[in-house]
Each structure stands twice: as structure tokens, then as C-alpha cells.
Scaffold this motif. Structure first.
Motif, mmCIF file in Angstrom:
data_model
loop_
_atom_site.group_PDB
_atom_site.id
_atom_site.type_symbol
_atom_site.label_atom_id
_atom_site.label_comp_id
_atom_site.label_asym_id
_atom_site.label_seq_id
_atom_site.Cartn_x
_atom_site.Cartn_y
_atom_site.Cartn_z
ATOM 1 N N UNK A 183 0.805 -1.217 0.000
ATOM 2 C CA UNK A 183 0.000 0.000 0.000
ATOM 3 C C UNK A 183 0.837 1.265 0.000
ATOM 4 N N UNK A 184 2.171 1.130 0.185
ATOM 5 C CA UNK A 184 3.061 2.286 0.228
ATOM 6 C C UNK A 184 3.838 2.441 -1.079
ATOM 7 N N UNK A 185 4.454 3.610 -1.235
ATOM 8 C CA UNK A 185 5.216 3.935 -2.438
ATOM 9 C C UNK A 185 6.696 4.047 -2.093
ATOM 10 N N UNK A 186 7.543 3.494 -2.929
ATOM 11 C CA UNK A 186 8.987 3.534 -2.693
ATOM 12 C C UNK A 186 9.535 4.957 -2.877
ATOM 13 N N UNK A 187 10.763 5.143 -2.371
ATOM 14 C CA UNK A 187 11.516 6.340 -2.753
ATOM 15 C C UNK A 187 11.886 6.197 -4.226
ATOM 16 N N UNK A 188 12.343 7.273 -4.828
ATOM 17 C CA UNK A 188 12.794 7.219 -6.221
ATOM 18 C C UNK A 188 14.033 6.326 -6.304
ATOM 19 N N UNK A 189 14.036 5.411 -7.253
ATOM 20 C CA UNK A 189 15.203 4.556 -7.456
ATOM 21 C C UNK A 189 15.635 4.639 -8.918
ATOM 22 N N UNK A 190 16.880 4.299 -9.166
ATOM 23 C CA UNK A 190 17.459 4.419 -10.510
ATOM 24 C C UNK A 190 17.719 3.049 -11.101
ATOM 25 N N UNK B 95 18.630 1.161 -15.128
ATOM 26 C CA UNK B 95 19.354 1.496 -16.343
ATOM 27 C C UNK B 95 18.514 2.415 -17.217
ATOM 28 N N UNK B 96 19.031 3.608 -17.480
ATOM 29 C CA UNK B 96 18.395 4.582 -18.382
ATOM 30 C C UNK B 96 17.005 5.044 -17.924
ATOM 31 N N UNK B 97 16.708 4.929 -16.622
ATOM 32 C CA UNK B 97 15.426 5.443 -16.154
ATOM 33 C C UNK B 97 15.417 5.611 -14.633
ATOM 34 N N UNK B 98 14.553 6.514 -14.153
ATOM 35 C CA UNK B 98 14.284 6.644 -12.722
ATOM 36 C C UNK B 98 12.813 6.306 -12.522
ATOM 37 N N UNK B 99 12.457 5.844 -11.327
ATOM 38 C CA UNK B 99 11.095 5.353 -11.145
ATOM 39 C C UNK B 99 10.669 5.369 -9.679
ATOM 40 N N UNK B 100 9.340 5.249 -9.476
ATOM 41 C CA UNK B 100 8.764 4.958 -8.164
ATOM 42 C C UNK B 100 7.826 3.774 -8.346
ATOM 43 N N UNK B 101 7.594 3.037 -7.279
ATOM 44 C CA UNK B 101 6.790 1.818 -7.366
ATOM 45 C C UNK B 101 5.848 1.770 -6.171
ATOM 46 N N UNK B 102 4.560 1.513 -6.439
ATOM 47 C CA UNK B 102 3.584 1.323 -5.370
ATOM 48 C C UNK B 102 3.345 -0.168 -5.188
ATOM 49 N N UNK B 103 3.681 -0.678 -4.024
ATOM 50 C CA UNK B 103 3.548 -2.110 -3.735
ATOM 51 C C UNK B 103 2.106 -2.434 -3.361
ATOM 52 N N UNK B 104 1.472 -3.340 -4.077
ATOM 53 C CA UNK B 104 0.090 -3.719 -3.785
ATOM 54 C C UNK B 104 -0.049 -5.161 -3.318
#
Length: 335
Positions: free
Chosen positions: A257-264, A266-275
Motif C-alpha cells: 500500500x506504500x510507495x517507494x523512494x525514487x530509485x534508478x 538502467x536509463x530510467x528513474x522510477x517509483x513503485x507502489x507495492x500492492x
């Protein structure tokens, strides 16, 4: 909103007999349902069904079977509204004018300016007085429904734990997880552009946490993953380590139910919401259990609402005049 009416100006007098006849024969303008003295036309039902379909299916083609179900949903809603309106009048329900004005102003504020709001009213052939009357009817309905079929309360911790005890034996335990992601591609971008992208992702996560937007909405708007525009960034079950060390480290810090910090990556940055995390631990399933219990409670409320409307349908006369616009187990039936 009501359908746009043809102007009664001088141009209307130029209509030929054949055109006028064709309009009179257009069944879209005829009432297919009546609730006491109020008629509901096929055109209004179909228009609202198409609008509902466009909102829910987001551009996907609506087949005949789906349109039929949408039409039935609209019919139940419209008939229910009229029945509750009649009951509110019978009970003498009153709403303070200040409350109506407050809700009207809140609605107007969503259009950005008074001019844009008035333009929208004009498009729908609705006067300000009619608009406020609709708001008043809605507020009266809410007063009645809050007494008869109140909204369910949030699931308690005790209820969630009880559900877990009943269902935990069915849980399949493995290393898989699932969730949704928002990614920004960084290939060829400068250090400043990458830093700006990270800041944007932090801002998007903050919006979700503050409940100003859903993760799916933001993924559809901002993610560089083209599939996100259709699926809201959802990623089916996968093993975390398959996405690399940076992702594993980020997702290990969050609960379902929470969202990760920004992570890097290869060639992209992202956030992920764990469900979903399928580790067999209660804490990992609380988010899903909460959702399931809320859905069950709302389903029970909808059943109670249908029973109440059927009861009103025996008090007030409801007529279904066209088989195409008569849902199975129609509210009130042809009483």
C-alpha cells in the motif's frame, strides 16, 4: 444534464412538414419510463449510458452487451432518483438555502471561472435556478438515504484480523510481488534533467499520499511506459530480484500500500507502489483485506438500497413502456 433543445426562434418556422413529421416519429424523444407524472426518455438514457461508458472504458469500443448493462445502470439510477425525490416531498424534507449555495459554489469553482461555468450551463440548456434545484434534490436524497441505508463504516482492525484467520490457509506463499510503477526515461538527459525528473516523481508520490490523485491516474499521465496510459502502470506478479538490486533495496523499505523512494534503473528513474507481497505475513495482506471488506460492505449497502427503492416502487407508480428499457428485476416493475 438534460438534452439540448432545438431553438424556438424564427428559423424553427421554416421546418418542412416532412422534417417535423420525422421528429415526431423519433422514438428517442418519447418517454419509455414514467415515475408518477415524470417521464424518462430513451434519448436521455442512451446519452447518459454513452457518457458513463466513455468514463469507465476510456476510449474502448462499447459492444451491445456492455451498452445494455450501462443502460440498465442508468435506468436504475434515474428511477431511484425520482422515487427518492417523491419521498422527500412526502416527508417534507427541507435543505437550507445556504447549504445549496455552498455546494453550488463548490461545483462552480471546478470550472475555473464564472464565465466557463455559465457556458457549461448554456450547453446543457440548464438555468442557474434549475441547477440549484438539482443540487437541492440531491441533498434531500442524501438526508433520506443516510437514515435508511447509511454508508458503511471503515473496517476495524478486529474485522481485518478475523478475515485473515478465516482466509490465511488459502494464501499461496512465494517470492512474487505486484504493484504499479511510474518511470521516467533518462537516456541522453543531462544531470540537471535527471535531477528534475526525480523531483517530479517525489512530487507525484506526495500527491498520492495526500490523496489528491490516484497512482493509476498519475501513471497514465506521466509515465514514459506507453502501456501505463491503459493500465495505470500496473505490473503483474514478478520476482523482485528480476528488476535489479536498486529495485530490491527500494521495495524492501515499504509495506503493501506504500510507495517507494525514487530509485534508478538502467536509463530510467522510477517509483513503485507495492500492492501485493506473497510472503504469508498478515501485515502484507492488510491492504488487500481492507479493500475486500470495503467492497463487501458496499455490496451489502447496494442490496439494502435496492430493497428500499423496491419498497418505494410499491408506494409510487412506476411504468416501464418499452421492453428494451426494462431492466431485469426493474425497480418498481409495472405496478
Amino acid at each position: 444534464m438534460s438534452l439540448k433543445l432545438i431553438s424556438r426562434g424564427a428559423a424553427a418556422l421554416l421546418l418542412t412538414a416532412s422534417i417535423a413529421s420525422a421528429q415526431l416519429m423519433n422514438t428517442k424523444s418519447l418517454d419509455v419510463i414514467r415515475v408518477e407524472k415524470t417521464g424518462i426518455s430513451a434519448g436521455k438514457i442512451d446519452s447518459l449510458a454513452k457518457m458513463l461508458g466513455a468514463q469507465q472504458l476510456r476510449g474502448q469500443k462499447i459492444d451491445d452487451a456492455t451498452m445494455t448493462q450501462l443502460r440498465y445502470a442508468v435506468i436504475d439510477n434515474l428511477v431511484g432518483q425520482e422515487l427518492i425525490k417523491l419521498e422527500a416531498k412526502k416527508q417534507g424534507i427541507k435543505v437550507p438555502a445556504a447549504k445549496v449555495d455552498s455546494v453550488a459554489n463548490l461545483f462552480k469553482s471546478q470550472f475555473g471561472s464564472e464565465e466557463k461555468f455559465k457556458e457549461e450551463l448554456k450547453k446543457s440548456n440548464t438555468t442557474m435556478a434549475q441547477f440549484k434545484e438539482k443540487i437541492e434534490d440531491q441533498l434531500k436524497s442524501e438526508i433520506i438515504l443516510e437514515k435508511k441505508v447509511p454508508y458503511p463504516k471503515d473496517p476495524t482492525e478486529k474485522q481485518k484480523e478475523a478475515f485473515w484467520e478465516l482466509e490465511k490457509g488459502k494464501v499461496v506463499i512465494n517470492d512474487s510481488i505486484s504493484g504499479a510503477q511510474i518511470i521516467i526515461k533518462t537516456k541522453g538527459k543531462s544531470a540537471q534533467e535527471i535531477s528534475d525528473a526525480k523531483d517530479m516523481l517525489k512530487g507525484l508520490a506526495a500527491q498520492v499520499r495526500a490523496k489528491k490523485a490516484t497512482f493509476a491516474q498519475l501513471a497514465a499521465m506521466y509515465s514514459d511506459d506507453q502501456s501505463a496510459k491503459k493500465n495505470g502502470g500496473v505490473v503483474p506478479k514478478f520476482v523482485a530480484k528480476s528488476k535489479g538490486d536498486a529495485f530490491v533495496k527500494a521495495v524492501a523499505k515499504v509495506k503493501v500500500g506504500e510507495i517507494t523512494d525514487v530509485y534508478t534503473e538502467k536509463d530510467q528513474v522510477a517509483i513503485f507502489m507495492l500492492t501485493e507481497r506473497n510472503d504469508g505475513k498478515y501485515e502484507s495482506y492488510k491492504h488487500q483485506i481492507d479493500y475486500i471488506l470495503r467492497v463487501k460492505a458496499e455490496q451489502e449497502r447496494q442490496a439494502q438500497l435496492k430493497a428500499y427503492l423496491d419498497q418505494l416502487g410499491k408506494t409510487y407508480k412506476v411504468q416501464y413502456l418499452d421492453a428494451k428499457y426494462t431492466p431485469p428485476q426493474a425497480i418498481g416493475g409495472n405496478n
